[in-house]
Design an enzyme around this catalytic site. Structure first.
Site, short mmCIF file in Angstrom:
data_model
loop_
_atom_site.label_atom_id
_atom_site.label_comp_id
_atom_site.label_asym_id
_atom_site.label_seq_id
_atom_site.Cartn_x
_atom_site.Cartn_y
_atom_site.Cartn_z
N LYS A 9 -38.58 13.32 -4.26
CA LYS A 9 -38.24 11.94 -4.63
C LYS A 9 -37.35 11.89 -5.88
O LYS A 9 -37.25 12.88 -6.62
CB LYS A 9 -39.53 11.16 -4.87
CG LYS A 9 -40.34 10.95 -3.59
CD LYS A 9 -41.56 10.11 -3.89
CE LYS A 9 -42.30 9.74 -2.60
NZ LYS A 9 -43.39 8.79 -2.87
N TYR A 49 -39.72 3.33 5.77
CA TYR A 49 -40.91 2.65 5.25
C TYR A 49 -41.25 1.38 6.04
O TYR A 49 -41.94 0.50 5.54
CB TYR A 49 -40.71 2.32 3.76
CG TYR A 49 -40.73 3.56 2.90
CD1 TYR A 49 -41.89 4.29 2.73
CD2 TYR A 49 -39.57 4.01 2.28
CE1 TYR A 49 -41.91 5.44 1.95
CE2 TYR A 49 -39.56 5.16 1.50
CZ TYR A 49 -40.74 5.87 1.34
OH TYR A 49 -40.76 7.01 0.57
N THR A 91 -52.16 10.96 -2.73
CA THR A 91 -50.97 10.13 -2.94
C THR A 91 -50.89 9.60 -4.37
O THR A 91 -49.83 9.61 -4.97
CB THR A 91 -50.98 8.95 -1.94
OG1 THR A 91 -51.01 9.48 -0.62
CG2 THR A 91 -49.76 8.08 -2.11
N ASN A 112 -44.67 9.85 -7.27
CA ASN A 112 -45.62 10.92 -6.98
C ASN A 112 -44.96 12.19 -6.44
O ASN A 112 -45.55 12.93 -5.68
CB ASN A 112 -46.72 10.41 -6.05
CG ASN A 112 -46.20 9.98 -4.70
OD1 ASN A 112 -45.00 10.05 -4.43
ND2 ASN A 112 -47.10 9.53 -3.85
N HIS A 115 -42.62 13.12 -0.80
CA HIS A 115 -43.10 12.51 0.43
C HIS A 115 -43.35 13.66 1.39
O HIS A 115 -42.54 14.59 1.47
CB HIS A 115 -42.06 11.56 1.04
CG HIS A 115 -42.34 11.25 2.47
ND1 HIS A 115 -43.22 10.26 2.85
CD2 HIS A 115 -41.91 11.83 3.62
CE1 HIS A 115 -43.30 10.24 4.18
NE2 HIS A 115 -42.51 11.18 4.67
N GLU A 126 -39.43 11.90 11.57
CA GLU A 126 -38.80 11.96 10.25
C GLU A 126 -37.74 13.06 10.17
O GLU A 126 -36.69 12.86 9.55
CB GLU A 126 -39.86 12.14 9.16
CG GLU A 126 -40.73 10.91 9.00
CD GLU A 126 -41.81 11.04 7.95
OE1 GLU A 126 -42.37 10.01 7.57
OE2 GLU A 126 -42.11 12.18 7.51
#
Length: 153
Positions: A9, A49, A91, A112, A115, A126
């Site tokens: 991320k 998302y 998470t 965090n 993913h 994905e």
């Protein structure tokens, strides 16, 4: 061998943790089958998302994921999805166990670090979302017998 998606991320890129996080997966014994840096568009983020579209934090997630480019990775190994999720940890970084990626590097439910796909079905969707077929490589790691018993792979 199972393949799964991991996204490093923007918080990971901004904090200079790229090598550290990638090395966690490598040291575990997963095989890197694909990797690229990309800037996620609003269209891709809305698709990725979509399951959170009705949540009050939907726009916040999209905003956070578009701060800077991300690094998308395809990792491969026996039970790769489970292994990656165990390495990632809970998470919410405040709840993640020390020794996990999030437990060691995150104090947030959103910022965090990674993913990680949550199932074989999600991983397949994905991976297709972020990689073309010619961007995922199949090759034999020379150290497989040091990682698995000969009847595991």
């Amino acid at each position: 061998m199972e393949k799964t998606l991991v996204i490093l991320k923007p918080c990971t890129i901004q904090r200079g943790l790229i090598g550290e996080i990638i090395s966690r997966f490598e040291r575990k014994g997963l095989c890197l089958a694909g990797m690229k840096m990309t800037w996620l568009t609003d269209e891709i983020l809305s698709e990725h998302y979509a399951h959170l579209k009705e949540k009050p934090f939907f726009q916040r997630i999209k905003d956070a994921m578009s701060v800077c480019p991300v690094i998308v990775c395809c990792w491969e190994g026996v039970d790769a999805i489970h292994v990656v999720r165990q390495l990632a940890g809970a998470t919410n970084g405040r709840n993640a166990q020390p020794g996990t990626i999030r437990g060691d590097y995150s104090m947030s439910v959103q910022e965090n670090i990674v993913h990680a796909s949550d199932s074989p079905e999600t991983a397949a969707i994905e991976l297709k979302r972020f990689f073309n077929d010619d961007e995922i490589f199949n090759y034999k790691m020379n150290n497989l017998l040091a990682l698995y018993a000969n009847d595991e792979f």
